[in-house]
Write an enzyme that holds these catalytic residues in place. Structure first.
Site, PDB file in Angstrom:
ATOM      1  N   GLU A   1       0.852  -1.195   0.000  1.00 28.57           N
ATOM      2  CA  GLU A   1       0.000   0.000   0.000  1.00 28.57           C
ATOM      3  C   GLU A   1       0.888   1.245   0.000  1.00 28.57           C
ATOM      4  O   GLU A   1       2.051   1.201   0.401  1.00 28.57           O
ATOM      5  CB  GLU A   1      -0.924  -0.022   1.227  1.00 28.57           C
ATOM      6  CG  GLU A   1      -1.987  -1.109   1.112  1.00 28.57           C
ATOM      7  CD  GLU A   1      -2.972  -1.127   2.263  1.00 28.57           C
ATOM      8  OE1 GLU A   1      -2.866  -0.279   3.174  1.00 28.57           O
ATOM      9  OE2 GLU A   1      -3.857  -2.002   2.256  1.00 28.57           O
TER      10      GLU A   1
ATOM     11  N   LYS B   1      -5.251   3.175 -42.221  1.00 30.94           N
ATOM     12  CA  LYS B   1      -4.858   2.145 -41.250  1.00 30.94           C
ATOM     13  C   LYS B   1      -6.070   1.335 -40.849  1.00 30.94           C
ATOM     14  O   LYS B   1      -7.132   1.890 -40.586  1.00 30.94           O
ATOM     15  CB  LYS B   1      -4.245   2.824 -40.020  1.00 30.94           C
ATOM     16  CG  LYS B   1      -3.848   1.874 -38.918  1.00 30.94           C
ATOM     17  CD  LYS B   1      -3.043   2.571 -37.853  1.00 30.94           C
ATOM     18  CE  LYS B   1      -3.904   3.159 -36.769  1.00 30.94           C
ATOM     19  NZ  LYS B   1      -3.124   3.782 -35.711  1.00 30.94           N
TER      20      LYS B   1
ATOM     21  N   ARG C   1      -6.937  -1.308 -37.877  1.00 26.86           N
ATOM     22  CA  ARG C   1      -6.439  -2.001 -36.681  1.00 26.86           C
ATOM     23  C   ARG C   1      -7.191  -3.317 -36.549  1.00 26.86           C
ATOM     24  O   ARG C   1      -8.420  -3.327 -36.448  1.00 26.86           O
ATOM     25  CB  ARG C   1      -6.598  -1.137 -35.425  1.00 26.86           C
ATOM     26  CG  ARG C   1      -6.015  -1.803 -34.187  1.00 26.86           C
ATOM     27  CD  ARG C   1      -5.930  -0.876 -32.993  1.00 26.86           C
ATOM     28  NE  ARG C   1      -4.870   0.124 -33.091  1.00 26.86           N
ATOM     29  CZ  ARG C   1      -3.575  -0.118 -32.850  1.00 26.86           C
ATOM     30  NH1 ARG C   1      -3.164  -1.325 -32.528  1.00 26.86           N
ATOM     31  NH2 ARG C   1      -2.695   0.851 -32.957  1.00 26.86           N
TER      32      ARG C   1
ATOM     33  N   ASP D   1       3.120  10.840 -35.555  1.00 23.10           N
ATOM     34  CA  ASP D   1       1.918  10.330 -34.890  1.00 23.10           C
ATOM     35  C   ASP D   1       1.847  10.924 -33.493  1.00 23.10           C
ATOM     36  O   ASP D   1       2.847  11.422 -32.961  1.00 23.10           O
ATOM     37  CB  ASP D   1       1.976   8.794 -34.829  1.00 23.10           C
ATOM     38  CG  ASP D   1       0.594   8.159 -34.704  1.00 23.10           C
ATOM     39  OD1 ASP D   1      -0.392   8.904 -34.530  1.00 23.10           O
ATOM     40  OD2 ASP D   1       0.513   6.921 -34.784  1.00 23.10           O
TER      41      ASP D   1
HETATM   42  C1  R5P Z   1      -4.348   5.935 -33.061  1.00 25.08           C
HETATM   43  O1  R5P Z   1      -5.340   6.402 -33.543  1.00 25.08           O
HETATM   44  C2  R5P Z   1      -3.155   6.774 -32.674  1.00 25.08           C
HETATM   45  O2  R5P Z   1      -3.113   7.966 -33.361  1.00 25.08           O
HETATM   46  C3  R5P Z   1      -1.878   6.021 -32.891  1.00 25.08           C
HETATM   47  O3  R5P Z   1      -1.718   5.742 -34.259  1.00 25.08           O
HETATM   48  C4  R5P Z   1      -1.872   4.737 -32.124  1.00 25.08           C
HETATM   49  O4  R5P Z   1      -2.256   4.975 -30.806  1.00 25.08           O
HETATM   50  C5  R5P Z   1      -0.514   4.075 -32.150  1.00 25.08           C
HETATM   51  O5  R5P Z   1      -0.598   2.878 -31.450  1.00 25.08           O
HETATM   52  P1  R5P Z   1       0.403   1.680 -31.692  1.00 25.08           P
HETATM   53  O6  R5P Z   1       1.791   2.194 -31.464  1.00 25.08           O
HETATM   54  O7  R5P Z   1      -0.031   0.683 -30.660  1.00 25.08           O
HETATM   55  O8  R5P Z   1       0.191   1.189 -33.091  1.00 25.08           O
END
Ligand code: R5P
Length: 290
Positions: A37, A190, A192, A217
């Protein structure tokens, strides 16, 4: 009178802010009891003063209770107001419910912070489907913009750059970086697939073959976005990219992997990391002073 109070690990940023603002640098005593803690004590006089607790929120879970105890203790010690300086603000990416039953952590986290602080200062929070912080925080929020700083760094360090935003949502932001850099920009698309997998598609770059790609980014977390974009660039015969990001979150192994594929990885100091080369201290200090 302002007191800048660093949470553990935030001493360098707090010291730089105190110096820049000519403010007092406070001391927080912190340790863990044998049962893990947290023990917290405000070791500086804060009565009648505005207290600015500095805590960047990468890896937030082990820090959040300690941060809340520090804010409560500052208030109990008579602080006039208690502000959170979080150069990186966590939990902004789960901003909607993608599957039934999911916690929308962005809103819950914002509510928690709003209960314990009088105001928040941060840099480029990840706002995607949430338009602005004030829609989820009930306290005043002050947001610094790092895009001009990235652009200035590119102008000074990269000749004939081509700025590449990683996804469609980054269009405006990449354009801002490009404007400050005095360079053209394009955006990738992109998809995901899951936490660790993304697919990145780049537009036709043949018009820019003489230029040095600069991936820009807001966050590098797993690194997959930049790693995949760097791979696609190599497959197109482009030069190794510079990879610039504001927040150096970097999951284990991500930085080393990306470093192998890029000319250089550069981040701001919102999260302390060996790749930091751009300082947001002035940006934060201006917001605190305003
Ligand atoms: C997503 O919309 C953000 O702008 C970044 O592209 C993202 O958070 C990057 O995450 P990672 O490094 O896990 O690909």
């Amino acid at each position: 009178m302002r007191v800048i109070l660093p949470m553990p690990g935030n001493e360098a940023m707090a010291g730089a802010l105190a110096e820049r603002l000519d403010a007092e640098l406070g001391v927080l005593d912190w340790r863990r009891f044998p049962d893990s803690e947290a023990y917290v004590r405000i070791a500086s006089e804060v009565r009648g003063k505005r207290v600015y607790i500095v805590c960047t929120l990468a890896n937030p879970d082990p820090q959040i209770l300690t941060l809340i105890f520090a804010a409560a203790a500052a208030r109990e010690c008579g602080a006039e107001s208690v502000h959170l300086i979080a150069p990186y603000l966590a939990y902004m990416r789960q901003d909607r419910r993608f599957k039934p039953g999911e916690a929308v952590s962005a809103t819950h986290f914002a509510r928690l912070i709003s209960q314990h602080f009088d105001a928040l200062v941060t840099v480029d929070p990840h706002l995607h489907r949430i338009r602005a912080l004030e829609t989820i925080f009930s306290i005043p929020t002050h947001v610094g913009a790092a895009a001009p700083l990235l652009g200035e760094w590119i102008a000074q360090n990269v000749g004939a750059a081509l700025i590449i935003g990683p996804d469609q949502e980054s269009e405006q932001w990449a354009a801002e970086v490009a404007r400050s850099a005095g360079a053209p920009h394009v955006v990738a698309s992109k998809l995901r697939i899951d936490d660790e997998q993304v697919r990145v598609e780049l537009p036709d770059l043949s018009a820019w073959s003489g230029r040095r790609p600069v991936l820009a980014d807001d966050i590098v977390s797993s690194g997959r976005t930049m790693i995949e974009a760097s791979r696609v660039l190599a497959a197109r015969g482009m030069a190794k990219p510079y990879c610039l990001a504001i927040h150096a979150v970097f999951a284990p192994g991500a930085f080393d992997h990306l470093a192998q594929l890029s000319e250089r990885v550069v981040t701001t100091d919102t999260i302390a990391h060996p790749s930091n080369a751009i300082s947001v201290v002035d940006t934060l200090a201006r917001l605190i002073a305003s």
